[in-house]
Design a protein around this motif. Structure first.
Motif, PDB file in Angstrom:
ATOM      1  N   GLN A 148       0.835  -1.196   0.000  1.00  0.00           N
ATOM      2  CA  GLN A 148       0.000   0.000   0.000  1.00  0.00           C
ATOM      3  C   GLN A 148       0.873   1.250   0.000  1.00  0.00           C
ATOM      4  O   GLN A 148       2.021   1.229   0.460  1.00  0.00           O
ATOM      5  CB  GLN A 148      -0.904   0.005   1.231  1.00  0.00           C
ATOM      6  CG  GLN A 148      -2.005  -1.038   1.183  1.00  0.00           C
ATOM      7  CD  GLN A 148      -3.007  -0.869   2.324  1.00  0.00           C
ATOM      8  OE1 GLN A 148      -2.680  -0.331   3.370  1.00  0.00           O
ATOM      9  NE2 GLN A 148      -4.229  -1.321   2.103  1.00  0.00           N
ATOM     10  N   ARG A 149       0.294   2.307  -0.496  1.00  0.00           N
ATOM     11  CA  ARG A 149       0.991   3.587  -0.481  1.00  0.00           C
ATOM     12  C   ARG A 149       1.161   4.042   0.965  1.00  0.00           C
ATOM     13  O   ARG A 149       0.237   3.928   1.771  1.00  0.00           O
ATOM     14  CB  ARG A 149       0.194   4.616  -1.272  1.00  0.00           C
ATOM     15  CG  ARG A 149       0.998   5.806  -1.755  1.00  0.00           C
ATOM     16  CD  ARG A 149       0.106   6.776  -2.519  1.00  0.00           C
ATOM     17  NE  ARG A 149      -0.765   6.120  -3.477  1.00  0.00           N
ATOM     18  CZ  ARG A 149      -0.628   6.198  -4.794  1.00  0.00           C
ATOM     19  NH1 ARG A 149       0.360   6.922  -5.304  1.00  0.00           N
ATOM     20  NH2 ARG A 149      -1.477   5.593  -5.595  1.00  0.00           N
ATOM     21  N   GLU A 150       2.335   4.556   1.302  1.00  0.00           N
ATOM     22  CA  GLU A 150       2.588   4.975   2.671  1.00  0.00           C
ATOM     23  C   GLU A 150       3.168   6.375   2.696  1.00  0.00           C
ATOM     24  O   GLU A 150       3.861   6.810   1.784  1.00  0.00           O
ATOM     25  CB  GLU A 150       3.562   4.010   3.366  1.00  0.00           C
ATOM     26  CG  GLU A 150       4.933   3.926   2.724  1.00  0.00           C
ATOM     27  CD  GLU A 150       5.912   3.085   3.528  1.00  0.00           C
ATOM     28  OE1 GLU A 150       5.585   2.657   4.650  1.00  0.00           O
ATOM     29  OE2 GLU A 150       7.028   2.853   3.016  1.00  0.00           O
ATOM     30  N   LEU A 151       2.885   7.065   3.798  1.00  0.00           N
ATOM     31  CA  LEU A 151       3.398   8.411   3.984  1.00  0.00           C
ATOM     32  C   LEU A 151       4.854   8.337   4.425  1.00  0.00           C
ATOM     33  O   LEU A 151       5.190   7.574   5.326  1.00  0.00           O
ATOM     34  CB  LEU A 151       2.558   9.144   5.035  1.00  0.00           C
ATOM     35  CG  LEU A 151       2.909  10.603   5.308  1.00  0.00           C
ATOM     36  CD1 LEU A 151       2.721  11.447   4.068  1.00  0.00           C
ATOM     37  CD2 LEU A 151       2.069  11.132   6.454  1.00  0.00           C
ATOM     38  N   VAL A 152       5.693   9.139   3.801  1.00  0.00           N
ATOM     39  CA  VAL A 152       7.120   9.127   4.107  1.00  0.00           C
ATOM     40  C   VAL A 152       7.526  10.344   4.936  1.00  0.00           C
ATOM     41  O   VAL A 152       8.199  10.216   5.947  1.00  0.00           O
ATOM     42  CB  VAL A 152       7.952   9.095   2.812  1.00  0.00           C
ATOM     43  CG1 VAL A 152       9.443   9.172   3.120  1.00  0.00           C
ATOM     44  CG2 VAL A 152       7.643   7.843   2.007  1.00  0.00           C
ATOM     45  N   ALA A 153       7.109  11.518   4.484  1.00  0.00           N
ATOM     46  CA  ALA A 153       7.506  12.740   5.181  1.00  0.00           C
ATOM     47  C   ALA A 153       6.553  13.876   4.817  1.00  0.00           C
ATOM     48  O   ALA A 153       6.002  13.891   3.715  1.00  0.00           O
ATOM     49  CB  ALA A 153       8.937  13.132   4.811  1.00  0.00           C
ATOM     50  N   THR A 154       6.380  14.801   5.754  1.00  0.00           N
ATOM     51  CA  THR A 154       5.544  15.967   5.490  1.00  0.00           C
ATOM     52  C   THR A 154       6.222  17.222   6.021  1.00  0.00           C
ATOM     53  O   THR A 154       7.063  17.164   6.921  1.00  0.00           O
ATOM     54  CB  THR A 154       4.163  15.846   6.153  1.00  0.00           C
ATOM     55  OG1 THR A 154       4.329  15.822   7.579  1.00  0.00           O
ATOM     56  CG2 THR A 154       3.427  14.607   5.700  1.00  0.00           C
ATOM     57  N   ILE A 155       5.819  18.355   5.470  1.00  0.00           N
ATOM     58  CA  ILE A 155       6.290  19.646   5.962  1.00  0.00           C
ATOM     59  C   ILE A 155       5.134  20.632   5.830  1.00  0.00           C
ATOM     60  O   ILE A 155       4.441  20.643   4.812  1.00  0.00           O
ATOM     61  CB  ILE A 155       7.538  20.118   5.189  1.00  0.00           C
ATOM     62  CG1 ILE A 155       8.078  21.424   5.768  1.00  0.00           C
ATOM     63  CG2 ILE A 155       7.254  20.251   3.694  1.00  0.00           C
ATOM     64  CD1 ILE A 155       9.479  21.783   5.254  1.00  0.00           C
ATOM     65  N   ASN A 156       4.888  21.419   6.870  1.00  0.00           N
ATOM     66  CA  ASN A 156       3.774  22.343   6.795  1.00  0.00           C
ATOM     67  C   ASN A 156       4.243  23.775   6.559  1.00  0.00           C
ATOM     68  O   ASN A 156       5.438  24.060   6.422  1.00  0.00           O
ATOM     69  CB  ASN A 156       2.880  22.235   8.023  1.00  0.00           C
ATOM     70  CG  ASN A 156       3.536  22.718   9.298  1.00  0.00           C
ATOM     71  OD1 ASN A 156       4.528  23.452   9.270  1.00  0.00           O
ATOM     72  ND2 ASN A 156       2.969  22.318  10.426  1.00  0.00           N
ATOM     73  N   HIS A 157       3.279  24.651   6.553  1.00  0.00           N
ATOM     74  CA  HIS A 157       3.528  26.064   6.243  1.00  0.00           C
ATOM     75  C   HIS A 157       4.528  26.698   7.208  1.00  0.00           C
ATOM     76  O   HIS A 157       5.246  27.633   6.862  1.00  0.00           O
ATOM     77  CB  HIS A 157       2.197  26.815   6.299  1.00  0.00           C
ATOM     78  CG  HIS A 157       2.298  28.283   6.037  1.00  0.00           C
ATOM     79  ND1 HIS A 157       2.563  28.795   4.787  1.00  0.00           N
ATOM     80  CD2 HIS A 157       2.195  29.354   6.867  1.00  0.00           C
ATOM     81  CE1 HIS A 157       2.599  30.118   4.851  1.00  0.00           C
ATOM     82  NE2 HIS A 157       2.389  30.478   6.103  1.00  0.00           N
ATOM     83  N   TYR A 158       4.582  26.155   8.421  1.00  0.00           N
ATOM     84  CA  TYR A 158       5.471  26.711   9.436  1.00  0.00           C
ATOM     85  C   TYR A 158       6.854  26.061   9.418  1.00  0.00           C
ATOM     86  O   TYR A 158       7.703  26.413  10.223  1.00  0.00           O
ATOM     87  CB  TYR A 158       4.839  26.549  10.819  1.00  0.00           C
ATOM     88  CG  TYR A 158       3.489  27.206  10.920  1.00  0.00           C
ATOM     89  CD1 TYR A 158       2.323  26.455  10.820  1.00  0.00           C
ATOM     90  CD2 TYR A 158       3.377  28.587  11.080  1.00  0.00           C
ATOM     91  CE1 TYR A 158       1.084  27.059  10.894  1.00  0.00           C
ATOM     92  CE2 TYR A 158       2.145  29.197  11.152  1.00  0.00           C
ATOM     93  CZ  TYR A 158       0.999  28.424  11.056  1.00  0.00           C
ATOM     94  OH  TYR A 158      -0.227  29.032  11.124  1.00  0.00           O
ATOM     95  N   GLY A 159       7.018  25.088   8.537  1.00  0.00           N
ATOM     96  CA  GLY A 159       8.299  24.400   8.464  1.00  0.00           C
ATOM     97  C   GLY A 159       8.399  23.203   9.383  1.00  0.00           C
ATOM     98  O   GLY A 159       9.463  22.580   9.477  1.00  0.00           O
ATOM     99  N   THR A 160       7.317  22.862  10.015  1.00  0.00           N
ATOM    100  CA  THR A 160       7.310  21.689  10.888  1.00  0.00           C
ATOM    101  C   THR A 160       7.320  20.428  10.032  1.00  0.00           C
ATOM    102  O   THR A 160       6.512  20.285   9.122  1.00  0.00           O
ATOM    103  CB  THR A 160       6.075  21.689  11.797  1.00  0.00           C
ATOM    104  OG1 THR A 160       6.068  22.896  12.565  1.00  0.00           O
ATOM    105  CG2 THR A 160       6.092  20.489  12.728  1.00  0.00           C
ATOM    106  N   THR A 161       8.221  19.526  10.361  1.00  0.00           N
ATOM    107  CA  THR A 161       8.365  18.302   9.569  1.00  0.00           C
ATOM    108  C   THR A 161       7.956  17.079  10.367  1.00  0.00           C
ATOM    109  O   THR A 161       7.981  17.066  11.594  1.00  0.00           O
ATOM    110  CB  THR A 161       9.812  18.126   9.089  1.00  0.00           C
ATOM    111  OG1 THR A 161      10.682  18.098  10.232  1.00  0.00           O
ATOM    112  CG2 THR A 161      10.224  19.263   8.174  1.00  0.00           C
TER     113      THR A 161
END
Length: 118
Positions: A43-56
């Protein structure tokens, strides 16, 4: 918002690679961006995210090896991957979460293939 992934390649174990995601359209409405991947038969999996504030945020498999970043001037998001392992072999996709949405769009492009081989 339109997202186009690039940068995938064949890499030996232990190698490094940087993926890019170019964004166009209503970019100002993006709250967060992220990388997903889908390995063969999985299945597709989430690897990494970054938001508008730069939070990863990183998956356990990505922590310490991958770095997500954005370049607002170029409207791009990158994923720097180091110490690559065979299990990193997958098609990598980028996605975005609009400021007004509760969830990611999960509108997938063609992705970019990363293959770790020896």
């Amino acid at each position: 918002v339109q997202l186009v992934e690039s940068g995938g390649n064949l890499v030996q174990p232990g190698g490094s690679l940087t993926l890019s995601c170019a964004a166009s359209g209503s970019i100002a409405m993006i709250y967060a961006m992220g990388w997903y991947r889908q390995a063969p038969g999985k299945q597709r999996e989430l690897v990494a995210t970054i938001n508008h504030y730069g939070t990863t945020h990183y998956s356990d498999s990505a922590k310490g090896r991958f770095t997500i970043s954005t370049d607002d001037a170029k409207n791009t998001m990158s994923l720097q991957m180091t110490n690559l392992k065979r299990e990193d072999t997958a098609v990598y996709y980028c996605d975005e979460k609009p400021a007004f949405a509760e969830d990611w769009t999960k509108t997938w492009g063609q992705g970019t293939q990363v293959t770790i081989y020896s």
